[in-house]
Scaffold this active site. Structure first.
Site, PDB file in Angstrom:
ATOM      1  N   ASN A 124      37.919  40.121  35.997  1.00 53.90           N
ATOM      2  CA  ASN A 124      38.088  38.731  35.582  1.00 53.90           C
ATOM      3  C   ASN A 124      38.949  38.681  34.329  1.00 53.90           C
ATOM      4  O   ASN A 124      40.153  38.827  34.430  1.00 53.90           O
ATOM      5  CB  ASN A 124      36.764  37.994  35.400  1.00 53.90           C
ATOM      6  N   THR A 164      43.860  40.514  36.463  1.00 57.21           N
ATOM      7  CA  THR A 164      43.618  41.023  37.811  1.00 57.21           C
ATOM      8  C   THR A 164      44.792  41.944  38.164  1.00 57.21           C
ATOM      9  O   THR A 164      45.837  41.876  37.538  1.00 57.21           O
ATOM     10  CB  THR A 164      43.546  39.828  38.776  1.00 57.21           C
TER      11      THR A 164
END
Length: 577
Positions: free
Chosen positions: A406, A386
């Site tokens: 993700n 992230t």
């Protein structure tokens, strides 16, 4: 049992760790005295990737505001930091409007396709099949980034989406110089990316060999997609040729996302969660993020203890912080989910009364075993890939944005002909309530898969206000550790008086209820501190560094912006003027 602050006034109560431990801890803290933040007078941008940081700064120099710069940075990161920056993922943006004094949350988290079902990731025996939720067409949630950026601009910006996309288009067309960080990530993720021919064609040379530092990667398909977005707005992504290619790629990989799913995607503006901590207002992301709720919950618990007196990363402070953390993560497992589908008790979880109840169950001397902690009775981890950025403009507007695919490079799948890497965010749902996901986080019915639902997240873009104005803009990647990383930067500044660079560099700890262990950064704590924690009954797990915060401190007294990019990741930059 330990009691609130008034009951802890006697210094004798805190003489629990060896004196040598406190001496070593003080020495570690004093070694940070020479850590200085970047400073500026007018505006500042703090980003995990240096080229994108300069893009944002140029927008500010040209008269754009913090939101304009934020959108330009987000789109540029899709080119320059492909493992996390994205068009094919989603995230959260917190915007503070200086003129109105209001702070709002923009939720552009991915959504489950209309065909999604509760048991879609279970095999014939009823067990969760992680391959389906991570590396398969079924892993892809409907992307939200493009819609989120447009919503931010039309609500708070001064630029058009075409203007904000121009730097990203130039970078995709002309090419980016491969950094050591990018080269290393492509080598590490070779197997995942080369599973998908469209990804392999972008990120590896024609003969399959690696790009090395100094090489140039061009992304013409991504440039073409960005041009469509610039010309047509979000419709250039969610409808027409690009949407058809995304849906076709997902379906070819076994998924069932349709062009209708893409056309129906909506980003939304939500009220942020807020709380108070020692004279500051903490404003953060509401559900479907769990981050803001639990940052405030943990700080509420810690407010009842003299944390500054106990000392930064002393065994006493870490013990109390870990006990608060594990109870918050237990609550996360039961109560948190998409507020459009579940009744999330945010007010109860963030109330001072609930924090007092939690403190009543914490012992000063002994760790509480996690298997004895249940979610409170009230009146999934993103990958480290992230990314977060923080921006403050000359007028005092502020943006705190965290977004993701993700896993690193998401599912690894690029929608053929678009240059768009696709997320695997569906893994953040509870494939089977009560069963841990890939990162050890447990979810319940509130985070079960449903059509059109947004998966629970730990992303925690946060703005700390003092006297109604931004004091700290911060956030981090790091999966389940996002919450605790962001929390510690806040505590380091407010409780321990650190400057923003010291607060960023300081060693971090993490507890997420299950597994029952305090995760510490390698070399972050003295042996005496570890021994004191073990004597209280804590299991200590030493691991790699945690998080990559990008933070800006607004020092109203000095009239300065002070910023820091986390040294735990290479290639980041804080810049200002």
């Amino acid at each position: 049992m330990i009691r609130p602050l008034a009951a802890l006034a006697s210094a004798a109560l805190f003489a629990l760790a060896p004196a040598a431990a406190h001496a070593q801890e003080a020495a570690i803290y004093s070694s940070m005295d020479a850590v200085h933040p970047v400073w500026a007078k007018e505006a500042m941008v703090s980003v995990q990737e240096a080229v994108a940081a300069e893009v944002g700064l140029q927008v500010l120099r040209d008269g754009g505001n913090a939101v304009d710069a934020g959108v330009a940075v987000a789109l540029a990161l899709a080119v320059t930091l492909p493992r996390a920056g994205n068009l094919g993922g989603g995230g959260f943006m917190l915007v503070h409007d200086a003129e109105s004094g209001e702070t709002k949350a923009i939720d552009y988290r991915e959504m489950a396709p209309a065909s999604a079902t509760r048991d879609m990731y279970l095999d014939a025996d009823g067990n969760a099949d992680s391959n389906l939720s991570r590396f398969h067409g079924l892993a892809v949630g409907v992307p939200g980034t493009v819609a989120g950026m447009q919503l931010a601009l039309e609500t708070y910006g001064t630029m058009t989406l075409a203007e904000a996309a121009a730097p990203a288009i130039r970078l995709a067309e002309s090419g980016i110089v491969v950094t050591a960080d990018l080269a290393d990530s492509l080598k590490a993720l070779e197997k995942r990316l080369k599973t998908w021919p469209a990804s392999a064609a972008i990120f590896y040379k024609e003969d399959g060999s690696f790009y090395e530092p100094g090489d140039v990667i061009k992304q013409p398909d991504l440039a073409a997609t960005l041009k469509k977005i610039a010309a047509e707005g979000p419709d250039g992504f969610y409808k027409g040729e690009v949407a058809e290619k995304i849906a076709a790629s997902v379906q070819e990989a076994g998924g069932s996302m349709t062009v209708e799913d893409l056309a129906n995607y909506k980003a939304v503006i939500r009220e942020p969660v807020s709380g108070s901590y020692r004279g500051h207002e903490i404003v953060s992301m509401p559900p479907p993020s769990s981050g803001g709720t639990h940052i405030i919950q943990i700080l509420n618990v810690m407010e009842g203890y003299p944390v500054g007196y106990l000392g930064h990363n002393s065994s006493d402070t870490i013990h109390l912080m870990a006990e608060a953390m594990k109870r918050a993560y237990a609550d996360r497992s039961k109560y948190l989910g998409d507020p459009d589908f579940a009744d999330v008790p945010v007010k109860a979880l963030t109330s001072k009364a609930y924090a007092a109840k939690i403190r009543d169950g914490i012992s000063l001397n002994r760790a509480t075993p996690s298997d004895t902690i249940l979610p409170g009775t009230l009146a999934p981890y993103e990958s480290d890939q992230t990314t977060h950025f923080s921006i403050v403009d000359k007028d005092g507007n502020a943006v705190s944005n965290t977004y993701t695919l993700n896993f690193s490079y998401g599912s690894g799948m690029t929608a053929a002909g678009t240059g768009v890497l696709l997320n695997n965010e569906m893994d953040d749902f509870s494939a089977k309530p009560g069963v841990p996901n890939a990162y050890g986080l447990i979810g319940g019915d509130a985070n079960a898969v449903e059509p059109g639902k947004r998966p629970l997240s730990s992303m925690s873009p946060t703005i700390v206000l003092k006297d109604g104005k931004p004091f700290l803009v911060t956030g981090s990647p790091g999966g389940s550790r996002i919450i605790t990383t962001t929390l510690q930067v806040i505590s380091n500044m407010i409780d321990h008086g650190m400057n923003v660079a010291e607060a960023t560099n300081a060693a971090r700890i993490h507890h997420q209820w299950l597994p029952d262990e305090i995760r510490v950064e390698d070399g972050g704590l003295s042996r005496d501190t570890v021994a004191a924690l073990e004597a209280k009954g804590h299991m200590i797990a030493v691991g790699s560094v945690m998080g990559s915060t990008q933070s800006i401190h607004v020092d109203a007294d000095k009239g300065l912006l002070l910023g820091a990019s986390d040294p735990r990741r290479t290639g980041s930059a804080t810049v200002g003027y």
